[in-house]
Design an enzyme around this catalytic site. Structure first.
Site, PDB file in Angstrom:
ATOM      1  N   LYS A  22       0.836  -1.210   0.000  1.00 12.49           N
ATOM      2  CA  LYS A  22       0.000   0.000   0.000  1.00 12.49           C
ATOM      3  C   LYS A  22       0.865   1.252   0.000  1.00 12.49           C
ATOM      4  CE  LYS A  22      -1.728   1.429   4.148  1.00 12.49           C
ATOM      5  NZ  LYS A  22      -1.403   2.817   4.515  1.00 12.49           N
ATOM      6  N   ASN A  23       1.840   1.290   0.915  1.00 12.05           N
ATOM      7  CA  ASN A  23       2.609   2.524   1.095  1.00 12.05           C
ATOM      8  C   ASN A  23       3.638   2.768  -0.006  1.00 12.05           C
ATOM      9  OD1 ASN A  23       1.079   3.089   3.284  1.00 12.05           O
ATOM     10  ND2 ASN A  23       2.631   2.554   4.816  1.00 12.05           N
ATOM     11  N   CYS A 116      -4.762  12.875  13.551  1.00 11.48           N
ATOM     12  CA  CYS A 116      -5.413  11.583  13.384  1.00 11.48           C
ATOM     13  C   CYS A 116      -5.189  10.753  14.626  1.00 11.48           C
ATOM     14  CB  CYS A 116      -4.939  10.875  12.127  1.00 11.48           C
ATOM     15  SG  CYS A 116      -3.328  10.166  12.279  1.00 11.48           S
ATOM     16  N   ARG A 121       0.812  14.558  13.447  1.00 12.36           N
ATOM     17  CA  ARG A 121       1.229  14.370  12.063  1.00 12.36           C
ATOM     18  C   ARG A 121       1.194  15.642  11.205  1.00 12.36           C
ATOM     19  NH1 ARG A 121      -1.169   8.810   9.888  1.00 12.36           N
ATOM     20  NH2 ARG A 121       0.738   8.805   8.666  1.00 12.36           N
ATOM     21  N   ASP A 304       4.885   0.677  12.138  1.00  9.06           N
ATOM     22  CA  ASP A 304       3.706  -0.016  11.598  1.00  9.06           C
ATOM     23  C   ASP A 304       3.628  -1.481  12.042  1.00  9.06           C
ATOM     24  OD1 ASP A 304       2.782   2.253  10.385  1.00  9.06           O
ATOM     25  OD2 ASP A 304       3.503   1.737   8.384  1.00  9.06           O
ATOM     26  N   ARG A 396      -8.648  -0.707   4.818  1.00  8.35           N
ATOM     27  CA  ARG A 396      -7.780   0.309   4.205  1.00  8.35           C
ATOM     28  C   ARG A 396      -6.441  -0.291   3.805  1.00  8.35           C
ATOM     29  NH1 ARG A 396      -6.783   5.458   7.561  1.00  8.35           N
ATOM     30  NH2 ARG A 396      -5.525   5.705   5.706  1.00  8.35           N
TER      31      ARG A 396
END
Ligand code: EPU
Length: 416
Positions: A22-23, A116, A121, A304, A396
């Site tokens: 994803k990233n 968030c 952030r 993560d 997500r």
């Protein structure tokens, strides 16, 4: 709203294949804004964040087509270089359009992402870097308004290591006039994957993967084909699940060399790990030993993966210290893990986790993507049923999560 029901207590056994990262896919999709030619991608994961980015790019006039893991993007003309609050608020990575839009169109209007669940952030480093390249950026009514005739190469020393900040500036610099030096750059493999794609498009970039990246700007970029790298966090999540639940799991289509810190910690926990080109096999035959981790930018232990390792620590033999150094509020899962019977106390940015023999199933709430992954792992080792609420967070970032766990013999189902 969908929930996930997990009946825990079974070891995992079998093989699953890893999806594209994803990233890496998110910034690479934004790279399509830098050229009027077509960008053809493979190994693009099927995730909500990818759909959100597709929507955002489509709003700007980018033609996006996708079938299975393939995607083609063509930004022949950009009709409106704006990223509205509606989409940016649902996905912070939307800020990755700022650098490419400014470089290609000379202007961009991008909503400020706001805070968030995992922390404040801010995006000050993105802004500072673009200003050093000659952009004027003003903030009005919650939007960044950026403008520049043509960006100029500059030496930019970033105050801290930022992944999307490095990616944004690298994309902007690819079309700037002259040479840009990004110092204290992020070394994450996703930055390297983006650089590979940009180079295939004709960019002149050296040093991606080190903390100094040198970009010589070119007038225009062309089309390219690129295969998105495997998702190292998805890989690590399944490995941590196997370490916690026990059993034997093989992951194919992985990139083991991007997971050194994680594999080292799993070995320390007592897992046997065998790595072959593109695959990783983990075998865990006993209760895991407690392992402490401290998050750090790559090649350190990934933030993560912190929630997943906290879940592992809850059932380990001994006490583990889990220290979070990247985000100031990334321990929301600790309270939920306590509801499953975990023994965790928080001292500043460290969670002290005393392993217990077993967790007990309960209803818990997902707060962000990786926190949810930690709760899934806890659910797999808990006695009885665990129900995870708000699993849109998982959608997500994890492709076909319940199917993949089912392939490993776990009882994980989506309920209404
Ligand atoms: N920061 C600033 N100013 C900036 C940019 C960052 O102070 O201008 C701070 C952040 O607040 C944070 C630290 O720097 O404390 C590092 O943040 P970074 O910018 O590296 O995070 P990011 O680029 O927004 C990416 C991943 C995250 C991952 C982090 C850290 C993407 C799309 N997102 O975020 O992934 O946690 O790097 O590795 O690449 C996830 O996938 O669940 C996820 C949150």
């Amino acid at each position: 709203m969908d929930k996930l029901r997990i009946s825990g207590g079974r070891p995992l056994q079998g093989e699953v294949s890893v999806s594209g990262a994803k990233n890496a896919a998110l910034p690479i999709m934004c790279a399509a804004l830098l050229t009027s030619r077509s960008l053809a991608l493979t190994n693009v994961p099927r995730l909500m964040d990818i759909s959100t980015m597709t929507k955002l790019l489509a709003q700007m006039g980018v033609a996006v087509e996708r079938s299975s893991d393939k995607m083609s993007l063509c930004a022949q003309g950009i009709k409106d270089p704006t990223a509205s609050y509606d989409l940016v608020k649902t996905m912070r990575a939307s800020v990755l359009v700022l650098g490419p839009l400014l470089a290609r169109c000379g202007r961009a209007k991008v909503s400020l992402p706001g805070g968030c669940a995992i922390g404040l952030r801010p995006v000050d480093q993105h802004v500072k870097g673009l200003q050093a390249m000659g952009a004027t950026i003003t903030i009005e009514h919650g939007y960044m308004h950026a403008a520049a005739e043509r960006l100029q190469g500059a030496r930019i020393v970033m105050d801290l290591v930022t992944v999307t900040g490095t990616e944004n500036l690298m994309m902007a610099a690819a079309l700037a006039e002259g040479t840009t030096l990004l110092e204290n750059a992020a070394r994450e493999p996703e930055v390297v994957d983006l650089a590979k794609c940009l180079i295939a498009m004709g960019a002149k970039i050296e040093g991606a993967g080190s903390d100094v990246i040198r970009i010589e700007g070119v007038r225009s970029l062309g089309g390219a084909s690129h295969r998105v790298m495997p998702d190292r966090i998805e890989t690590g999540t399944y490995l941590a699940a196997a370490a916690a639940a026990g059993g034997r799991v093989r992951l194919t289509g992985a990139a083991p060399d991007t997971l050194d810190a994680c594999l080292e910690k799993l070995r320390e926990a007592g897992a046997r790990i065998a790595v072959q080109h593109g695959s990783i096999e983990i075998e865990m035959a006993q209760r895991p030993a407690a392992v402490s981790v401290r998050t750090a930018p790559y090649p350190g232990f990934a933030t993560d993966m912190q929630a997943q390792f906290m879940a592992l620590a809850t059932v380990a033999n001994g006490t583990a210290l889990i220290t979070e150094t990247i985000f100031e509020n990334r321990f929301m899962h600790a309270l939920e893990l306590q509801r499953l019977g975990a023994d965790i106390s928080i001292q500043g940015n460290t969670a002290v986790v005393k392993g217990v023999e077993r967790l007990q199933g309960a209803t818990v709430m997902a707060t962000d993507l990786r926190a949810s992954a930690g709760l899934v792992i806890a659910g797999l080792v808990a006695e009885g049923q665990t129900v995870i609420d708000r699993i849109y967070h998982l959608d997500r970032g994890y492709e076909a999560l319940e199917k993949k766990f089912a392939a490993l013999g776990a009882r994980v189902e989506r309920i209404q």
